[in-house]
Design an enzyme around this catalytic site. Structure first.
Site, PDB file in Angstrom:
ATOM      1  N   ASP A 140      72.108  19.123 -32.391  1.00  0.00           N
ATOM      2  CA  ASP A 140      70.784  19.586 -32.608  1.00  0.00           C
ATOM      3  C   ASP A 140      70.819  21.066 -33.119  1.00  0.00           C
ATOM      4  O   ASP A 140      71.893  21.667 -33.181  1.00  0.00           O
ATOM      5  CB  ASP A 140      70.510  19.930 -30.923  1.00  0.00           C
ATOM      6  N   GLU A 159      65.937  14.067 -37.246  1.00  0.00           N
ATOM      7  CA  GLU A 159      64.718  14.855 -36.653  1.00  0.00           C
ATOM      8  C   GLU A 159      64.536  16.262 -37.266  1.00  0.00           C
ATOM      9  O   GLU A 159      65.427  16.843 -37.607  1.00  0.00           O
ATOM     10  CB  GLU A 159      64.788  15.155 -35.090  1.00  0.00           C
TER      11      GLU A 159
END
Length: 423
Positions: A82, A193
């Site tokens: 992330d 993402e």
């Protein structure tokens, strides 16, 4: 033996962050109780969280896979590296098997662009024009979305998007190209993402359209995109804002994702936003990803409240001391005087309510609202790396792993049930 992480594609997915390394059995139990609508991402950690908890990518992956094996999970899982900002971030996480790469180009976003008057906007664009070549291609276009909403790309919208996000798009595309090259060399699969949610102002439909179109046209393997939605998505508490306006906006953003992709809409700061989960599921028709992180740490403190009151009180006192410093990188509104001190609350159950808030204390369909949660949430790094508190909390969880697993299972079952209610 637990499955190795894999790509999940457009399957609805849910990310379980674990800042200590002992939460995966509870995450697995929540998945078992809530059905198989959502695919899980058990290994999930941001680079920032790794730094604050002194856990590298190897340890995050090891803890999650061992927890999956311990809990008997043999189904698929993704693995989310992330908030990646550099090629080194990519290299470190790819090397240990992460499959879902969240690019965070927020350092290249001009956060003031929404407030520029026209002369300033044009001056700023002139200074980066040689690096942004797409404005004229979009200017004057209109696009009707599948839900009937029209996205208008007038000159101002294009210029403002270029100034605000142009350099960020460039850096995101460059990092995506590096991710692609790393995986071509290894022969492994991956998905990307893009996070553009860390701004004060909501992402407009024009901005979403241009950002996604530019990324997709570059060849980015985009599986999900996280806009900044309207309303407040503060850490550790439920959504704050107009639910009807949010749902309309969610439908519009989902329509862009359907038109250009399809790709999933991603909700960051997704922990405890129960009141809007069903709307998110309805709007996206299940094409969504939800990312949670700090809420599992807060449930660890619930174990402390129930098994070691003195440690719970000491962590609250320390967190209150650290809060004003540690909250700098978080979107929170709680103030120290909005939650009582430990000296003001004699009963530990009442103290737990103020700082963690039990589900039964919250109106039906709502998530947590206690301001004390934000005080504890923001200070996790200081607590976990503290020479005394970090080891004591971990030892307590290891001694009461059944309690930790159960409170996590209850907690996340509520999340997953609320999301399933909209499908």
């Amino acid at each position: 033996m637990a499955s190795k992480p894999t790509v999940l594609g457009l399957t609805p997915s849910f990310g379980f962050g674990d800042r200590i390394g002992l939460a995966t059995p509870g995450h697995v139990e929540a998945m078992k109780r809530s059905g198989k609508t959502f695919a899980p991402i058990f290994p999930q950690q941001s680079i920032r969280e790794m730094a604050r908890t002194s856990r590298g990518p190897e340890q995050v992956m090891k803890d999650a896979l061992e927890g999956m094996t311990q809990a008997g999970w043999s189904g698929p899982t993704g693995a989310d590296a992330d908030h990646l900002k550099t090629e080194e971030d990519v290299n470190r996480t790819a090397a240990v098997g992460f499959t879902f790469f969240t690019i965070d180009p927020s350092g290249d976003v001009d956060a003031s662009a929404d407030n520029y008057d026209e002369p300033t906007l044009r001056d700023r664009f002139a200074s980066i024009r040689d690096r942004i070549g797409w404005v004229d291609a979009y200017k004057g276009r209109q696009h009707e979305l599948p839900n009937g909403t029209t996205v208008t790309l007038d000159e101002e919208a294009c210029l403002r998007c270029a100034v605000k996000y142009g350099l960020a798009i460039n850096s995101a595309v460059a990092l995506a190209d590096h991710i692609k090259s790393v995986h071509e060399a290894s022969g492994s699969d991956y998905e990307i993402e893009l996070s553009v949610d860390e701004t004060d102002q909501p992402t407009t439909l024009a901005e979403h359209y241009i950002i996604a179109d530019q990324c997709l046209s570059s060849g980015m393997k985009l599986v999900s995109l996280a806009p900044r939605f309207i309303g407040d998505f503060e850490k550790g508490v439920d959504f704050k804002g107009d639910a009807a306006l949010l749902e309309k906006s969610l439908h519009d953003h989902a329509a862009i994702a359907e038109l250009l992709g399809p790709y999933k809409l991603s909700l960051h700061s997704g922990s405890d936003k129960l009141s809007m989960y069903a709307a998110l599921s309805r709007a996206t028709k299940g094409r969504l990803h939800v990312k949670t992180a700090g809420t599992s740490y807060l449930e660890a403190l619930r174990v402390a409240a129930r098994h070691d009151e003195s440690l719970f009180r000491a962590i609250i006192d320390f967190s209150r001391e650290r809060y004003d410093t540690d909250k700098a990188t978080y979107h929170v509104s709680a103030k120290l005087d909005s939650a009582p001190t430990t000296k003001e609350v004699a009963d530990v159950t009442e103290l737990e309510r103020h700082y963690l808030e039990k589900w039964e204390d919250v109106p039906a369909g709502k998530g947590f609202t206690a301001p004390g949660r934000q005080i504890l949430h923001c200070t996790f790094g200081s607590v976990l790396t503290h020479a005394e508190f970090g080891p004591l909390l971990r030892s307590l969880l290891e001694s009461h792993l059944d309690t930790y697993t159960e409170v996590l299972a209850i907690h996340f079952s509520k999340h997953l049930e609320a999301l399933n209610a909209g499908l």
